[in-house]
Design a protein around this motif. Sequence first.
Motif, PDB file in Angstrom:
ATOM      1  N   GLY A  19      -6.897   4.133 -18.615  1.00 49.35           N
ATOM      2  CA  GLY A  19      -7.928   4.379 -19.620  1.00 49.35           C
ATOM      3  C   GLY A  19      -8.074   3.186 -20.546  1.00 49.35           C
ATOM      4  N   THR A  20      -9.281   2.998 -21.074  1.00 49.78           N
ATOM      5  CA  THR A  20      -9.554   1.828 -21.905  1.00 49.78           C
ATOM      6  C   THR A  20      -9.819   2.169 -23.370  1.00 49.78           C
ATOM      7  OG1 THR A  20     -11.901   1.957 -21.258  1.00 49.78           O
ATOM      8  CG2 THR A  20     -10.467   0.484 -19.977  1.00 49.78           C
ATOM      9  N   ALA A  21      -9.602   3.417 -23.782  1.00 48.28           N
ATOM     10  CA  ALA A  21      -9.912   3.797 -25.165  1.00 48.28           C
ATOM     11  C   ALA A  21      -9.054   3.040 -26.168  1.00 48.28           C
ATOM     12  CB  ALA A  21      -9.735   5.299 -25.346  1.00 48.28           C
ATOM     13  N   ALA A  22      -7.741   2.987 -25.924  1.00 47.95           N
ATOM     14  CA  ALA A  22      -6.829   2.372 -26.894  1.00 47.95           C
ATOM     15  C   ALA A  22      -7.030   0.868 -26.986  1.00 47.95           C
ATOM     16  CB  ALA A  22      -5.383   2.697 -26.532  1.00 47.95           C
ATOM     17  N   VAL A  23      -7.131   0.190 -25.840  1.00 45.80           N
ATOM     18  CA  VAL A  23      -7.282  -1.278 -25.890  1.00 45.80           C
ATOM     19  C   VAL A  23      -8.630  -1.663 -26.488  1.00 45.80           C
ATOM     20  CG1 VAL A  23      -5.648  -1.758 -24.044  1.00 45.80           C
ATOM     21  CG2 VAL A  23      -8.048  -1.314 -23.461  1.00 45.80           C
ATOM     22  N   THR A  24      -9.644  -0.801 -26.345  1.00 47.69           N
ATOM     23  CA  THR A  24     -10.936  -1.080 -26.971  1.00 47.69           C
ATOM     24  C   THR A  24     -10.838  -0.917 -28.476  1.00 47.69           C
ATOM     25  OG1 THR A  24     -12.041  -0.278 -24.970  1.00 47.69           O
ATOM     26  CG2 THR A  24     -13.397  -0.559 -26.926  1.00 47.69           C
ATOM     27  N   THR A  25     -10.091   0.076 -28.940  1.00 43.87           N
ATOM     28  CA  THR A  25      -9.845   0.225 -30.367  1.00 43.87           C
ATOM     29  C   THR A  25      -9.192  -1.032 -30.930  1.00 43.87           C
ATOM     30  OG1 THR A  25      -9.678   2.637 -30.307  1.00 43.87           O
ATOM     31  CG2 THR A  25      -8.527   1.520 -32.094  1.00 43.87           C
ATOM     32  N   GLN A  26      -8.343  -1.658 -30.139  1.00 42.65           N
ATOM     33  CA  GLN A  26      -7.672  -2.882 -30.576  1.00 42.65           C
ATOM     34  C   GLN A  26      -8.613  -4.081 -30.629  1.00 42.65           C
ATOM     35  OE1 GLN A  26      -4.243  -1.765 -27.686  1.00 42.65           O
ATOM     36  NE2 GLN A  26      -3.406  -3.404 -28.959  1.00 42.65           N
ATOM     37  N   GLY A  27      -9.806  -3.954 -30.072  1.00 35.98           N
ATOM     38  CA  GLY A  27     -10.777  -5.034 -30.124  1.00 35.98           C
ATOM     39  C   GLY A  27     -10.953  -5.798 -28.833  1.00 35.98           C
ATOM     40  N   MET A  28     -10.302  -5.363 -27.757  1.00 43.71           N
ATOM     41  CA  MET A  28     -10.434  -6.063 -26.488  1.00 43.71           C
ATOM     42  C   MET A  28     -11.776  -5.754 -25.840  1.00 43.71           C
ATOM     43  SD  MET A  28      -6.603  -5.698 -24.872  1.00 43.71           S
ATOM     44  CE  MET A  28      -5.159  -5.709 -25.961  1.00 43.71           C
ATOM     45  N   ARG A  29     -12.250  -6.750 -25.049  1.00 42.81           N
ATOM     46  CA  ARG A  29     -13.536  -6.609 -24.403  1.00 42.81           C
ATOM     47  C   ARG A  29     -13.410  -6.939 -22.914  1.00 42.81           C
ATOM     48  NH1 ARG A  29     -17.759  -6.218 -28.053  1.00 42.81           N
ATOM     49  NH2 ARG A  29     -19.230  -7.127 -26.564  1.00 42.81           N
ATOM     50  N   GLU A  30     -14.533  -7.198 -22.259  1.00 43.69           N
ATOM     51  CA  GLU A  30     -14.521  -7.367 -20.804  1.00 43.69           C
ATOM     52  C   GLU A  30     -13.609  -8.497 -20.348  1.00 43.69           C
ATOM     53  OE1 GLU A  30     -18.568  -5.518 -21.775  1.00 43.69           O
ATOM     54  OE2 GLU A  30     -17.187  -6.982 -22.673  1.00 43.69           O
TER      55      GLU A  30
ATOM     56  N   SER B 169     -17.895   0.070 -20.944  1.00 42.63           N
ATOM     57  CA  SER B 169     -18.051  -1.272 -20.382  1.00 42.63           C
ATOM     58  C   SER B 169     -16.700  -1.849 -19.979  1.00 42.63           C
ATOM     59  CB  SER B 169     -18.736  -2.189 -21.394  1.00 42.63           C
ATOM     60  OG  SER B 169     -20.058  -1.766 -21.670  1.00 42.63           O
ATOM     61  N   ASN B 170     -15.682  -1.614 -20.807  1.00 42.53           N
ATOM     62  CA  ASN B 170     -14.355  -2.119 -20.493  1.00 42.53           C
ATOM     63  C   ASN B 170     -13.767  -1.433 -19.264  1.00 42.53           C
ATOM     64  OD1 ASN B 170     -14.406  -3.930 -22.579  1.00 42.53           O
ATOM     65  ND2 ASN B 170     -12.990  -2.815 -23.901  1.00 42.53           N
ATOM     66  N   ALA B 171     -13.993  -0.125 -19.150  1.00 44.67           N
ATOM     67  CA  ALA B 171     -13.478   0.591 -17.984  1.00 44.67           C
ATOM     68  C   ALA B 171     -14.118   0.069 -16.705  1.00 44.67           C
ATOM     69  CB  ALA B 171     -13.722   2.092 -18.135  1.00 44.67           C
ATOM     70  N   ARG B 172     -15.415  -0.186 -16.760  1.00 52.26           N
ATOM     71  CA  ARG B 172     -16.092  -0.719 -15.580  1.00 52.26           C
ATOM     72  C   ARG B 172     -15.601  -2.128 -15.247  1.00 52.26           C
ATOM     73  NH1 ARG B 172     -22.046   1.663 -17.303  1.00 52.26           N
ATOM     74  NH2 ARG B 172     -21.824   3.669 -16.238  1.00 52.26           N
ATOM     75  N   ALA B 173     -15.366  -2.932 -16.275  1.00 50.64           N
ATOM     76  CA  ALA B 173     -14.862  -4.284 -16.046  1.00 50.64           C
ATOM     77  C   ALA B 173     -13.460  -4.251 -15.450  1.00 50.64           C
ATOM     78  CB  ALA B 173     -14.866  -5.070 -17.359  1.00 50.64           C
ATOM     79  N   LEU B 174     -12.627  -3.326 -15.932  1.00 54.79           N
ATOM     80  CA  LEU B 174     -11.278  -3.207 -15.388  1.00 54.79           C
ATOM     81  C   LEU B 174     -11.322  -2.738 -13.943  1.00 54.79           C
ATOM     82  CD1 LEU B 174      -8.237  -3.377 -15.776  1.00 54.79           C
ATOM     83  CD2 LEU B 174      -8.283  -1.079 -16.793  1.00 54.79           C
ATOM     84  N   ALA B 175     -12.211  -1.792 -13.642  1.00 58.58           N
ATOM     85  CA  ALA B 175     -12.356  -1.323 -12.259  1.00 58.58           C
ATOM     86  C   ALA B 175     -12.766  -2.466 -11.336  1.00 58.58           C
ATOM     87  CB  ALA B 175     -13.378  -0.190 -12.194  1.00 58.58           C
TER      88      ALA B 175
END
Length: 401
Positions: free
Chosen positions: A344-355, A277-283
Amino acid sequence: MAEIILGEARRQADSLQLIAAENFTSPAVLAALGSPLANKYAEGYPGARHHGGCELVDAAERVAVERARALFGAEHANVQPHSGSSAVLAAYAALLRPGDTVLAMGLSYGGHLTHGAPVNFSGRWFDFVGYGVDVRTGLIDYAQVRHLARTHRPKALVCGSISYPRHVDYAAFREIADDVGAYLIADAAHPIGLVAGGAAPSPVPYADIVCATTHKVLRGPRGGMILCGAEYAERVDRAVFPFTQGGAQMHTIAAKAVAFGEAATPAYATYAHQVVSNARALAEALAEKGFGITTDGTDTHLLTVDPAPLGVDGRAARGRLAAAGLVVDTCALPYEGGRGVRLGTAAVTTQGMREGEMGRIGAIIASALREDAEEAPGARGALRDTVKELVGRFPPYATVS
């Protein structure tokens, strides 16, 4: 060395880690990596080691193997490969002989070094033929893959990429491989963590051998693994040891076991879907800022973008973003002849970031590339302060001193 380690911790805590192949492991994974298991020499496999005193490391490896098998629904797992490249080397050794023809994604379209690069063992030992993507859509051209397979009759067909942002149709690759009597090897280093969390299709039911890394989205230690059916188990194990590797890294294998256990939880499944979801939001955020988005989006944790509309190429973009505190990769742009940016959004998602944070990151990226540091030196510093403020609200670890 202590200062270097602390400095790296501070770097990770003060900047945005947007490299698609990186993530933050849990403290439990780090603890296993720094455990006394690092002291044990363990050539061989559980119950058949070349050194004494392996009773406990045998138990650790058995746990890692069983967790990997259960997590991915595989009949067999080998958790000893030191890296993803080591896993691919072992897969080739198990199925191929030097001089065999292999069909894999071309390097300029996102193929990995182990998919036939002249400077790599794969390009020296095997005859690689590269397939590409459709010039209009950027998607894999399965008709071309089939045509090349029928023309060159490869011994193996490899599917997988370091920068392809869409799901791979493993069933289509299986059908093509069967059509020409080829083995199917899935290099799933990037999507395997999404597979673990149910956020991407699994190659395990289709491929003869699946090679993967245990870091990236999977959030384990840096290392590799191989999954396969029972019919290839002995060939794979002998290809790993003794053919391509010596002693297993038991602290890393224990850390893999920890990561597999974490990835089997509902919380991890939620995480994996949030990564996408985060990758799609960033795109979407970058597209709104004028970036060209390869394949018009993503199904995975990564996206590749063309910054040319903002007047900069991929290499220059990476430097400007680094100055603003954003760490990214460059990548080839199919048919463009230039370099893009891989995110890539794996690391920032681990940190708790969202859309919401992805939208902010997109705005920061656009601002960093539109500003000329020489004309507006203060702007770059302000962006870096913005990045530090954002990361400060989502620290990768509880305390960095």
